[in-house]
Design a protein around this motif. Structure first.
Motif, PDB file in Angstrom:
ATOM      1  N   VAL A  96       4.605  -4.812   1.964  1.00 12.67           N
ATOM      2  CA  VAL A  96       4.828  -5.088   3.387  1.00 12.67           C
ATOM      3  C   VAL A  96       3.618  -4.663   4.217  1.00 12.67           C
ATOM      4  O   VAL A  96       3.187  -5.378   5.127  1.00 12.67           O
ATOM      5  N   ASN A  97       3.059  -3.501   3.915  1.00  7.86           N
ATOM      6  CA  ASN A  97       1.873  -3.039   4.643  1.00  7.86           C
ATOM      7  C   ASN A  97       0.702  -3.991   4.464  1.00  7.86           C
ATOM      8  O   ASN A  97      -0.061  -4.254   5.402  1.00  7.86           O
ATOM      9  N   ALA A  98       0.549  -4.510   3.254  1.00  6.37           N
ATOM     10  CA  ALA A  98      -0.549  -5.439   2.982  1.00  6.37           C
ATOM     11  C   ALA A  98      -0.359  -6.753   3.728  1.00  6.37           C
ATOM     12  O   ALA A  98      -1.315  -7.304   4.295  1.00  6.37           O
ATOM     13  N   LEU A  99       0.885  -7.245   3.764  1.00  6.14           N
ATOM     14  CA  LEU A  99       1.156  -8.540   4.381  1.00  6.14           C
ATOM     15  C   LEU A  99       1.143  -8.486   5.909  1.00  6.14           C
ATOM     16  O   LEU A  99       0.617  -9.387   6.561  1.00  6.14           O
ATOM     17  N   LEU A 100       1.716  -7.422   6.480  1.00 13.55           N
ATOM     18  CA  LEU A 100       1.874  -7.358   7.933  1.00 13.55           C
ATOM     19  C   LEU A 100       0.797  -6.568   8.645  1.00 13.55           C
ATOM     20  O   LEU A 100       0.467  -6.869   9.801  1.00 13.55           O
ATOM     21  N   LEU A 101       0.253  -5.560   7.981  1.00 13.34           N
ATOM     22  CA  LEU A 101      -0.763  -4.727   8.622  1.00 13.34           C
ATOM     23  C   LEU A 101      -2.156  -4.935   8.045  1.00 13.34           C
ATOM     24  O   LEU A 101      -3.132  -4.434   8.590  1.00 13.34           O
ATOM     25  N   GLY A 102      -2.226  -5.654   6.932  1.00 13.65           N
ATOM     26  CA  GLY A 102      -3.523  -5.876   6.292  1.00 13.65           C
ATOM     27  C   GLY A 102      -4.089  -4.628   5.658  1.00 13.65           C
ATOM     28  O   GLY A 102      -5.303  -4.527   5.439  1.00 13.65           O
ATOM     29  N   GLU A 103      -3.231  -3.659   5.346  1.00 10.44           N
ATOM     30  CA  GLU A 103      -3.678  -2.413   4.727  1.00 10.44           C
ATOM     31  C   GLU A 103      -3.751  -2.585   3.209  1.00 10.44           C
ATOM     32  O   GLU A 103      -2.726  -2.697   2.551  1.00 10.44           O
ATOM     33  N   ILE A 104      -4.957  -2.600   2.696  1.00 17.10           N
ATOM     34  CA  ILE A 104      -5.164  -2.717   1.258  1.00 17.10           C
ATOM     35  C   ILE A 104      -5.605  -1.362   0.715  1.00 17.10           C
ATOM     36  O   ILE A 104      -6.630  -0.820   1.138  1.00 17.10           O
ATOM     37  N   LEU A 105      -4.841  -0.821  -0.196  1.00 21.71           N
ATOM     38  CA  LEU A 105      -5.128   0.497  -0.746  1.00 21.71           C
ATOM     39  C   LEU A 105      -6.009   0.386  -1.982  1.00 21.71           C
ATOM     40  O   LEU A 105      -6.123  -0.688  -2.582  1.00 21.71           O
ATOM     41  N   PRO A 106      -6.629   1.482  -2.398  1.00 19.81           N
ATOM     42  CA  PRO A 106      -7.450   1.465  -3.612  1.00 19.81           C
ATOM     43  C   PRO A 106      -6.627   1.073  -4.843  1.00 19.81           C
ATOM     44  O   PRO A 106      -5.422   1.307  -4.907  1.00 19.81           O
ATOM     45  N   ALA A 107      -7.310   0.472  -5.814  1.00 17.69           N
ATOM     46  CA  ALA A 107      -6.637   0.002  -7.026  1.00 17.69           C
ATOM     47  C   ALA A 107      -5.899   1.128  -7.741  1.00 17.69           C
ATOM     48  O   ALA A 107      -4.843   0.917  -8.342  1.00 17.69           O
ATOM     49  N   LYS A 108      -6.455   2.349  -7.671  1.00 20.48           N
ATOM     50  CA  LYS A 108      -5.816   3.485  -8.340  1.00 20.48           C
ATOM     51  C   LYS A 108      -4.420   3.765  -7.769  1.00 20.48           C
ATOM     52  O   LYS A 108      -3.515   4.172  -8.498  1.00 20.48           O
ATOM     53  N   VAL A 109      -4.280   3.541  -6.478  1.00 18.40           N
ATOM     54  CA  VAL A 109      -2.978   3.762  -5.841  1.00 18.40           C
ATOM     55  C   VAL A 109      -1.964   2.753  -6.364  1.00 18.40           C
ATOM     56  O   VAL A 109      -0.829   3.102  -6.710  1.00 18.40           O
ATOM     57  N   TYR A 110      -2.393   1.485  -6.438  1.00 18.27           N
ATOM     58  CA  TYR A 110      -1.489   0.452  -6.946  1.00 18.27           C
ATOM     59  C   TYR A 110      -1.146   0.698  -8.414  1.00 18.27           C
ATOM     60  O   TYR A 110      -0.039   0.397  -8.863  1.00 18.27           O
ATOM     61  N   ALA A 111      -2.094   1.248  -9.148  1.00 23.27           N
ATOM     62  CA  ALA A 111      -1.849   1.526 -10.566  1.00 23.27           C
ATOM     63  C   ALA A 111      -0.739   2.544 -10.746  1.00 23.27           C
ATOM     64  O   ALA A 111       0.027   2.487 -11.719  1.00 23.27           O
ATOM     65  N   THR A 112      -0.626   3.476  -9.810  1.00 25.05           N
ATOM     66  CA  THR A 112       0.436   4.486  -9.909  1.00 25.05           C
ATOM     67  C   THR A 112       1.816   3.879  -9.698  1.00 25.05           C
ATOM     68  O   THR A 112       2.834   4.506 -10.029  1.00 25.05           O
ATOM     69  N   LEU A 113       1.859   2.664  -9.148  1.00 21.03           N
ATOM     70  CA  LEU A 113       3.141   2.009  -8.916  1.00 21.03           C
ATOM     71  C   LEU A 113       3.669   1.305 -10.165  1.00 21.03           C
ATOM     72  O   LEU A 113       4.864   0.998 -10.246  1.00 21.03           O
ATOM     73  N   LEU A 114       2.787   1.052 -11.129  1.00 20.72           N
ATOM     74  CA  LEU A 114       3.202   0.328 -12.333  1.00 20.72           C
ATOM     75  C   LEU A 114       4.314   1.038 -13.106  1.00 20.72           C
ATOM     76  O   LEU A 114       5.270   0.381 -13.561  1.00 20.72           O
ATOM     77  N   PRO A 115       4.237   2.368 -13.292  1.00 17.65           N
ATOM     78  CA  PRO A 115       5.356   3.048 -13.972  1.00 17.65           C
ATOM     79  C   PRO A 115       6.681   2.892 -13.238  1.00 17.65           C
ATOM     80  O   PRO A 115       7.737   2.803 -13.872  1.00 17.65           O
ATOM     81  N   ILE A 116       6.617   2.858 -11.904  1.00 15.59           N
ATOM     82  CA  ILE A 116       7.849   2.674 -11.120  1.00 15.59           C
ATOM     83  C   ILE A 116       8.437   1.297 -11.388  1.00 15.59           C
ATOM     84  O   ILE A 116       9.638   1.149 -11.657  1.00 15.59           O
ATOM     85  N   ILE A 117       7.573   0.271 -11.346  1.00 14.35           N
ATOM     86  CA  ILE A 117       8.032  -1.098 -11.585  1.00 14.35           C
ATOM     87  C   ILE A 117       8.617  -1.227 -12.988  1.00 14.35           C
ATOM     88  O   ILE A 117       9.698  -1.796 -13.186  1.00 14.35           O
ATOM     89  N   GLY A 118       7.893  -0.679 -13.970  1.00 12.61           N
ATOM     90  CA  GLY A 118       8.364  -0.752 -15.352  1.00 12.61           C
ATOM     91  C   GLY A 118       9.668  -0.001 -15.545  1.00 12.61           C
ATOM     92  O   GLY A 118      10.586  -0.487 -16.223  1.00 12.61           O
TER      93      GLY A 118
END
Length: 214
Positions: A96-118
């Motif tokens: 939501v932040n990326a789509l509405l606010l244009g906030e793109i976080l570092p790749a490392k931050v997104y990588a920490t979300l993978l265990p949650i998704i899995g």
């Protein structure tokens, strides 16, 4: 406290399968807390114009979605499953932040979300009480929570809305607005059947008026 609240919610929904009505009653109960504080002068009451309320309406809709989605999810599935899906809220917030606010976080931050998704995916596949309604309602709560945060940030940043609208009063106003929004939704989906169901459950002897109301 959240786990205890959800367990009590599940018990209430098992006894009375009226999630929209229960969600509305719970939301309206908040009014009984903050209105006396305003009337007694223990807190300064917010002063809002019609335009201010219109500005807050999208946030109130999200506030409504957060609560009613969670209640429906608890009624449709296990408490554990609702918590599992709610754990994916950080993922939704990043999207939501990326789509509405244009906030793109570092790749490392997104990588920490993978265990949650899995973890959520694996737990959902193995959940014996899995239902699509519980999944959809829990995701509605997640998306609404993320949108509420983003809209609040966009709306309140550098803009004065009404008078005395601090964080606590904002939450109170949103609760009151959500109650007003929920009442017609409740009546449209469940009518007044809750009252008869309540009496029938008490008459059945499993609960008393006091224990069921609690």
């Amino acid at each position: 406290f959240n786990i205890g609240y959800n367990i009590y919610n599940k018990q209430a929904l098992n006894a009375l399968d009226y999630p929209w009505t229960i969600a509305t009653i719970q939301m309206a109960t908040g009014i009984l807390y903050f209105v006396p504080l305003w009337l007694l002068g223990l807190r300064k009451a917010p002063k809002l114009s019609g335009d201010d309320l219109k500005t807050l309406l999208p946030i109130a809709l999200c506030h409504t979605g957060v609560h009613v989605g969670a209640v429906i999810a608890l009624g449709a599935g296990a408490v554990s499953f609702a918590h599992i899906v709610k754990a994916s809220e950080p993922v939704v917030t990043c999207v939501v932040n990326a789509l509405l606010l244009g906030e793109i976080l570092p790749a490392k931050v997104y990588a920490t979300l993978l265990p949650i998704i899995g973890g959520v995916a694996i737990a959902s596949m193995k959940e014996l009480s899995f239902t699509y309604l519980a999944l959809a309602a829990a995701m509605l709560s997640n998306v609404s929570s993320s949108l509420r945060g983003v809209l609040s940030k966009k709306t309140m940043s550098g803009k004065k809305i009404g008078e005395n609208l601090d964080a606590q009063n904002l939450y109170a106003v949103l609760t009151a607005m959500s109650t007003v929004l929920l009442i017609p939704m409740m009546l449209a989906t469940e009518g007044t059947g809750f009252l008869k169901a309540f009496k029938d459950v008490v008459a059945g002897g499993s609960f008393t008026n006091k224990s069921l109301s609690a």
